[in-house]
Design a protein around this motif. Structure first.
Motif, short mmCIF file in Angstrom:
data_model
loop_
_atom_site.label_atom_id
_atom_site.label_comp_id
_atom_site.label_asym_id
_atom_site.label_seq_id
_atom_site.Cartn_x
_atom_site.Cartn_y
_atom_site.Cartn_z
N GLU A 16 0.89 -1.12 -0.04
CA GLU A 16 -0.03 0.10 0.08
C GLU A 16 0.90 1.36 -0.01
N ARG A 17 2.18 1.12 0.68
CA ARG A 17 2.82 2.36 1.02
C ARG A 17 3.41 2.51 -0.54
N ARG A 18 3.88 1.69 -1.16
CA ARG A 18 4.70 1.73 -2.14
C ARG A 18 3.55 2.13 -3.38
N ALA A 19 2.39 1.64 -3.47
CA ALA A 19 1.46 2.09 -4.43
C ALA A 19 1.12 3.46 -4.25
N ASP A 20 1.12 4.00 -3.06
CA ASP A 20 0.57 5.27 -2.70
C ASP A 20 1.73 6.22 -3.15
N MET A 21 3.06 5.66 -2.63
CA MET A 21 4.01 6.67 -3.10
C MET A 21 4.47 6.66 -4.69
N ALA A 22 4.26 5.60 -5.34
CA ALA A 22 4.48 5.73 -6.79
C ALA A 22 3.32 6.53 -7.54
N GLU A 23 2.03 6.51 -6.86
CA GLU A 23 0.98 7.33 -7.28
C GLU A 23 1.35 8.99 -7.23
N ARG A 24 1.90 9.15 -5.94
CA ARG A 24 2.05 10.73 -5.74
C ARG A 24 3.24 11.08 -6.65
N LEU A 25 4.15 10.10 -7.00
CA LEU A 25 5.48 10.51 -7.64
C LEU A 25 5.16 10.72 -9.04
N GLN A 26 3.68 10.10 -9.46
CA GLN A 26 3.40 10.25 -10.98
C GLN A 26 4.40 9.48 -12.10
N LEU A 27 4.65 8.40 -11.51
CA LEU A 27 5.46 7.59 -12.61
C LEU A 27 5.04 7.18 -13.90
N THR A 28 6.04 7.18 -14.76
CA THR A 28 5.59 6.58 -16.32
C THR A 28 5.48 5.22 -15.94
N ASP A 29 5.15 4.46 -17.07
CA ASP A 29 5.00 2.88 -17.23
C ASP A 29 6.47 2.50 -17.07
N LYS A 30 7.54 2.95 -17.91
CA LYS A 30 8.87 2.71 -17.62
C LYS A 30 9.41 2.85 -16.24
N GLN A 31 9.00 4.14 -15.59
CA GLN A 31 9.54 4.32 -14.24
C GLN A 31 8.99 3.22 -13.34
N LEU A 32 7.70 2.88 -13.75
CA LEU A 32 7.05 1.73 -12.67
C LEU A 32 7.76 0.52 -12.88
N GLU A 33 8.40 0.17 -14.07
CA GLU A 33 8.81 -0.93 -14.17
C GLU A 33 10.46 -1.04 -13.56
N ILE A 34 11.00 -0.28 -13.64
CA ILE A 34 12.11 0.17 -12.53
C ILE A 34 11.85 0.32 -11.11
N TRP A 35 10.78 0.89 -10.77
CA TRP A 35 10.40 1.06 -9.48
C TRP A 35 10.07 -0.42 -8.65
N ALA A 36 9.45 -1.30 -9.67
CA ALA A 36 9.11 -2.64 -9.27
C ALA A 36 10.36 -3.56 -9.19
N ASP A 37 11.22 -3.25 -10.05
CA ASP A 37 12.42 -4.05 -9.99
C ASP A 37 13.41 -3.71 -8.55
N ILE A 38 13.46 -2.40 -8.61
CA ILE A 38 14.33 -2.03 -7.27
C ILE A 38 13.46 -2.49 -6.21
N HIS A 39 12.13 -2.51 -5.87
CA HIS A 39 11.54 -3.06 -4.89
C HIS A 39 11.62 -4.81 -4.53
N GLU A 40 11.64 -5.25 -5.70
CA GLU A 40 11.78 -6.67 -5.74
C GLU A 40 13.17 -6.92 -5.17
N GLU A 41 13.96 -6.23 -5.58
CA GLU A 41 15.39 -6.46 -4.84
C GLU A 41 15.63 -6.20 -3.28
N HIS A 42 14.79 -5.19 -3.01
CA HIS A 42 14.69 -4.74 -1.37
C HIS A 42 14.07 -5.84 -0.93
N ARG A 43 12.95 -6.39 -1.37
CA ARG A 43 12.14 -7.75 -0.96
C ARG A 43 13.09 -8.89 -0.71
N GLU A 44 13.81 -9.10 -1.85
CA GLU A 44 14.81 -10.33 -1.80
C GLU A 44 15.62 -10.21 -0.48
#
Length: 117
Positions: free
Chosen positions: A67-95
């Motif tokens: 929820e926090r990450r989705a809210d933050m991504a929404e506030r940042l108004q990320l593009t589709d490409k940026q959202l992919e990078i965002w997801a990759d970064i957070h996947e690394e964090h999760r691991e």
């Protein structure tokens, strides 16, 4: 004039004394939070650990983080490409978090096993 100076000095000393004493008056008062500065009840913590509730409820933690990450991504108004990078970064964090969590889980299991003996 002298009375005025004495009043100002007295008020200043009183204020200084109150400010200096306030940390001592408020020290070690944290309400009913268990384990803040004292020892936690290990039996209760081990029970929570086994049942996966409280601070050991990973599903609830993951939901909050998503929820926090989705809210933050929404506030940042990320593009589709940026959202992919965002997801990759957070996947690394999760691991990395999962690796740390597994180590913590092993230590907690050892502590709980030692407590039962």
């Amino acid at each position: 004039m002298k009375k005025r100076n004495n009043s100002i000095i007295t008020a200043g000393l009183l204020a200084s004394l109150l400010l200096a004493a306030s940390p001592f008056a408020l020290a070690d008062h944290h309400g009913d939070r268990k384990g803040h500065h004292g020892k936690q009840d290990m039996a209760e913590m081990c029970e929570d650990f086994r049942e996966g509730k409280g601070r050991f409820d990973q599903d609830k933690h993951h939901e909050k983080m998503e929820e926090r990450r989705a809210d933050m991504a929404e506030r940042l108004q990320l593009t589709d490409k940026q959202l992919e990078i965002w997801a990759d970064i957070h996947e690394e964090h999760r691991e990395k978090h999962e690796q740390r969590r597994e180590k913590m889980k092993e230590k907690m299991q050892e502590r709980c096993d030692a407590l039962e003996k």
